[in-house]
Structure formats: C-alpha cells, structure tokens
Design a protein around this motif. Structure first.
Motif, PDB file in Angstrom:
ATOM      1  N   LYS A  25      43.895  36.249  70.966  1.00 19.12           N
ATOM      2  CA  LYS A  25      43.631  37.632  71.203  1.00 19.12           C
ATOM      3  C   LYS A  25      42.796  38.215  70.111  1.00 19.12           C
ATOM      4  N   ASN A  26      42.755  38.089  68.795  1.00 19.78           N
ATOM      5  CA  ASN A  26      42.202  38.746  67.747  1.00 19.78           C
ATOM      6  C   ASN A  26      42.140  37.912  66.635  1.00 19.78           C
ATOM      7  N   PRO A  27      41.083  37.720  65.787  1.00 12.26           N
ATOM      8  CA  PRO A  27      41.326  37.042  64.340  1.00 12.26           C
ATOM      9  C   PRO A  27      42.208  37.689  63.286  1.00 12.26           C
ATOM     10  N   LEU A  28      42.617  38.998  63.794  1.00 10.25           N
ATOM     11  CA  LEU A  28      43.607  39.552  62.691  1.00 10.25           C
ATOM     12  C   LEU A  28      45.070  39.787  63.569  1.00 10.25           C
ATOM     13  N   ILE A  29      46.078  39.086  63.055  1.00 14.44           N
ATOM     14  CA  ILE A  29      47.325  39.164  63.835  1.00 14.44           C
ATOM     15  C   ILE A  29      48.308  39.714  62.640  1.00 14.44           C
ATOM     16  N   THR A  30      49.548  40.009  63.192  1.00 12.28           N
ATOM     17  CA  THR A  30      50.699  40.416  62.306  1.00 12.28           C
ATOM     18  C   THR A  30      52.006  39.813  62.810  1.00 12.28           C
ATOM     19  N   ILE A  31      53.015  39.616  61.543  1.00 14.06           N
ATOM     20  CA  ILE A  31      54.158  39.159  61.887  1.00 14.06           C
ATOM     21  C   ILE A  31      55.087  39.702  60.986  1.00 14.06           C
ATOM     22  N   VAL A  32      56.654  40.087  61.485  1.00 11.79           N
ATOM     23  CA  VAL A  32      57.553  40.297  60.514  1.00 11.79           C
ATOM     24  C   VAL A  32      58.201  39.171  59.948  1.00 11.79           C
ATOM     25  N   LEU A  33      58.509  38.915  58.691  1.00  9.19           N
ATOM     26  CA  LEU A  33      59.190  37.624  58.501  1.00  9.19           C
ATOM     27  C   LEU A  33      60.076  38.144  56.964  1.00  9.19           C
ATOM     28  N   ASP A  34      61.427  37.624  57.065  1.00  4.33           N
ATOM     29  CA  ASP A  34      62.006  37.792  55.801  1.00  4.33           C
ATOM     30  C   ASP A  34      61.200  37.256  54.666  1.00  4.33           C
ATOM     31  N   THR A  35      61.589  37.332  53.291  1.00  2.95           N
ATOM     32  CA  THR A  35      60.835  36.794  52.243  1.00  2.95           C
ATOM     33  C   THR A  35      60.546  35.449  52.104  1.00  2.95           C
ATOM     34  N   GLN A  36      61.746  34.763  52.569  1.00  4.63           N
ATOM     35  CA  GLN A  36      61.460  32.929  52.583  1.00  4.63           C
ATOM     36  C   GLN A  36      60.478  32.745  53.427  1.00  4.63           C
ATOM     37  N   GLY A  37      60.218  33.434  54.732  1.00  5.07           N
ATOM     38  CA  GLY A  37      59.374  33.091  55.814  1.00  5.07           C
ATOM     39  C   GLY A  37      58.083  33.345  55.239  1.00  5.07           C
ATOM     40  N   ALA A  38      57.836  34.387  54.643  1.00  2.00           N
ATOM     41  CA  ALA A  38      56.631  34.848  53.878  1.00  2.00           C
ATOM     42  C   ALA A  38      56.066  33.896  52.830  1.00  2.00           C
ATOM     43  N   ALA A  39      56.981  33.422  52.262  1.00  3.87           N
ATOM     44  CA  ALA A  39      56.831  32.510  50.903  1.00  3.87           C
ATOM     45  C   ALA A  39      56.392  31.017  51.788  1.00  3.87           C
ATOM     46  N   THR A  40      56.846  30.820  52.875  1.00  4.25           N
ATOM     47  CA  THR A  40      56.684  29.676  53.604  1.00  4.25           C
ATOM     48  C   THR A  40      55.238  29.507  54.395  1.00  4.25           C
ATOM     49  N   TYR A  41      54.894  30.914  54.842  1.00  2.00           N
ATOM     50  CA  TYR A  41      53.483  31.110  55.360  1.00  2.00           C
ATOM     51  C   TYR A  41      52.344  30.981  54.043  1.00  2.00           C
TER      52      TYR A  41
ATOM     53  N   GLU B 192      52.614  28.852  51.536  1.00  2.00           N
ATOM     54  CA  GLU B 192      52.774  27.372  51.323  1.00  2.00           C
ATOM     55  C   GLU B 192      52.225  26.474  52.311  1.00  2.00           C
ATOM     56  N   GLU B 193      52.200  26.871  53.533  1.00  2.00           N
ATOM     57  CA  GLU B 193      51.786  26.071  54.914  1.00  2.00           C
ATOM     58  C   GLU B 193      50.523  26.681  55.248  1.00  2.00           C
ATOM     59  N   LEU B 194      50.003  27.784  55.345  1.00  2.00           N
ATOM     60  CA  LEU B 194      48.654  28.128  55.754  1.00  2.00           C
ATOM     61  C   LEU B 194      47.650  28.131  54.686  1.00  2.00           C
ATOM     62  N   PRO B 195      46.428  28.146  55.176  1.00  2.00           N
ATOM     63  CA  PRO B 195      45.450  28.394  53.903  1.00  2.00           C
ATOM     64  C   PRO B 195      45.462  29.680  53.345  1.00  2.00           C
TER      65      PRO B 195
ATOM     66  N   LEU C 224      56.378  35.183  45.626  1.00  2.00           N
ATOM     67  CA  LEU C 224      55.336  35.918  46.440  1.00  2.00           C
ATOM     68  C   LEU C 224      54.903  36.966  45.361  1.00  2.00           C
ATOM     69  N   GLN C 225      55.359  37.016  44.280  1.00  2.00           N
ATOM     70  CA  GLN C 225      54.616  38.189  43.299  1.00  2.00           C
ATOM     71  C   GLN C 225      53.323  37.955  42.888  1.00  2.00           C
ATOM     72  N   ALA C 226      52.710  36.924  43.013  1.00  2.00           N
ATOM     73  CA  ALA C 226      51.315  36.814  42.571  1.00  2.00           C
ATOM     74  C   ALA C 226      50.380  37.181  43.928  1.00  2.00           C
ATOM     75  N   GLN C 227      50.857  37.078  45.035  1.00  2.00           N
ATOM     76  CA  GLN C 227      49.983  37.188  46.270  1.00  2.00           C
ATOM     77  C   GLN C 227      50.203  38.576  46.947  1.00  2.00           C
ATOM     78  N   ALA C 228      51.434  38.975  46.908  1.00  2.00           N
ATOM     79  CA  ALA C 228      51.996  39.873  47.830  1.00  2.00           C
ATOM     80  C   ALA C 228      51.437  41.352  47.383  1.00  2.00           C
ATOM     81  N   HIS C 229      51.102  42.162  48.337  1.00  2.00           N
ATOM     82  CA  HIS C 229      50.502  43.487  48.246  1.00  2.00           C
ATOM     83  C   HIS C 229      52.156  44.459  48.142  1.00  2.00           C
ATOM     84  N   VAL C 230      52.491  44.804  47.134  1.00  2.00           N
ATOM     85  CA  VAL C 230      53.580  45.810  47.256  1.00  2.00           C
ATOM     86  C   VAL C 230      53.594  47.161  47.493  1.00  2.00           C
ATOM     87  N   VAL C 231      54.143  47.577  48.758  1.00  2.00           N
ATOM     88  CA  VAL C 231      54.026  49.062  49.233  1.00  2.00           C
ATOM     89  C   VAL C 231      55.269  49.821  49.198  1.00  2.00           C
TER      90      VAL C 231
END
Length: 188
Positions: free
Chosen positions: A87-103, A105-108, A158-165
């Motif tokens: 549908k779009n090259p930009l997408i979004t998902i809500v995950l817990d912090t463990q899920g975010a870390a997995t993404y 690790e698993e995706l480019p 997540l600290q090195a790559q996450a944008h904290v808002v």
C-alpha cells in the motif's frame, strides 16, 4: 522512496495509539495488521483490526515476533509487513519494546525507525488510563505487571537507534514526530 517501518513503542498510556493514528492520517502510513487467536471484540473487523486466526492458521505465518497473552497468541508476520508495504513504502506498527528490538534484529537496519514514547511524570500515565476509561482494577494490575516495569525505561538494545519522544504536549509531540519522519525520508 525506500521502505520504512515506523515502530512505535513505549509504555502503557504514553500515546502509542495517538501517534500511530497521526502517522496513519497525516502521512497516510498504513498500519501493519497483526495476528491474534483471540475472538474479535464488538466492532472489530478481520483484516482491519487484526487477522483473526485459529490456532492452526496462526501457526502457518512467518512471525518476526509473537507473544502469548491471556491465553491468546499475538504476532506480527512477514506476510503482514508485505501486505502493508504493498500500500505504501512507509508503514507503521505498535510493538512492545521486545518486539521493537526484534524488528531491529530481523529487518535491515535502514528499514526500521523506532519511536520510543515516554512521559515526564509517571503519574500522568495513570491519569491517561483512567481518562480513556480503563477499569481501575485493571490499571493497577497493568501498572504492577512485569511488562509495564520493563517498558518504563528504554531497553539497552534500543538506546542506540530509538528516537525518544517525551509525549507531554501533543503539539510538541507532533513536531518531534514530523522531524523524525522527515529525517528518515531524507536519509535515503
């Protein structure tokens, strides 16, 4: 434009749903529809809110992350990601912090943008949960859960790559989200 999944994470009551809705509406980012074996709630639609699965069909997907919660399975699949990217090259998902870390690790690495939401005063989280109509007993259970405690601080992985808002003021938050989206798109 390169593919990017904007992973919105943080604790209960920090505004993950509001930020995701903003990304959906303002940037027309489709949300990744995730899978669950729980029964649909009133008003929920299959393939919109979740892919509602049986235990057998749930097992047929290729999951980046999955969890069993309250006797039901939940997960986000590679198939769900691809459907959203169609549908779009930009997408979004809500995950817990463990899920975010997995993404991460698993995706480019250049495909994942993690937005970790927080608030400056923990008391505000309780007030937000009460305001949105959550059951007070359930709020207290959630606030003492292992997951809640885990997500009160951004995990080390997540600290090195996450944008904290810090989401204390909605207008400021939208400005911060806009800056993150623009920087992510411009880095291609």
């Amino acid at each position: 434009m390169k593919r990017k999944v904007f992973v919105v994470t943080g604790n209960t009551g920090t505004g993950k749903t509001s930020v995701t809705k903003y990304l959906n509406e303002f940037y027309e980012m489709p949300k990744v529809v995730t899978h669950t074996t729980r029964q649909p709630r009133a008003g929920e639609m299959d393939q919109v809110d979740y892919y509602f699965e049986s235990h057998d069909t749930f097992a047929q997907n290729h999951y980046l992350e999955q969890v069993t919660y309250d006797g039901n399975q939940y997960g986000s699949s590679r198939e769900g990601l691809e459907r959203a990217f169609e549908k779009n090259p930009l997408i979004t998902i809500v995950l817990d912090t463990q899920g975010a870390a997995t993404y991460l690790e698993e995706l480019p690495a250049d495909e994942v943008v993690v937005i970790y939401l927080t608030v400056s005063k923990e008391h505000d989280l309780y007030q937000r949960l009460v305001k949105r109509g959550d059951d007070v007993q359930k709020i207290h259970e959630r606030l003492s859960s292992e997951e809640y405690v885990r997500d009160t601080q951004i995990p080390e992985n997540l600290q090195a790559q996450a944008h904290v808002v810090e989401n204390d003021d909605w207008e400021e938050t939208k400005n911060k989200i806009d800056a993150i989206v623009q920087a992510s798109i411009q880095n291609d």
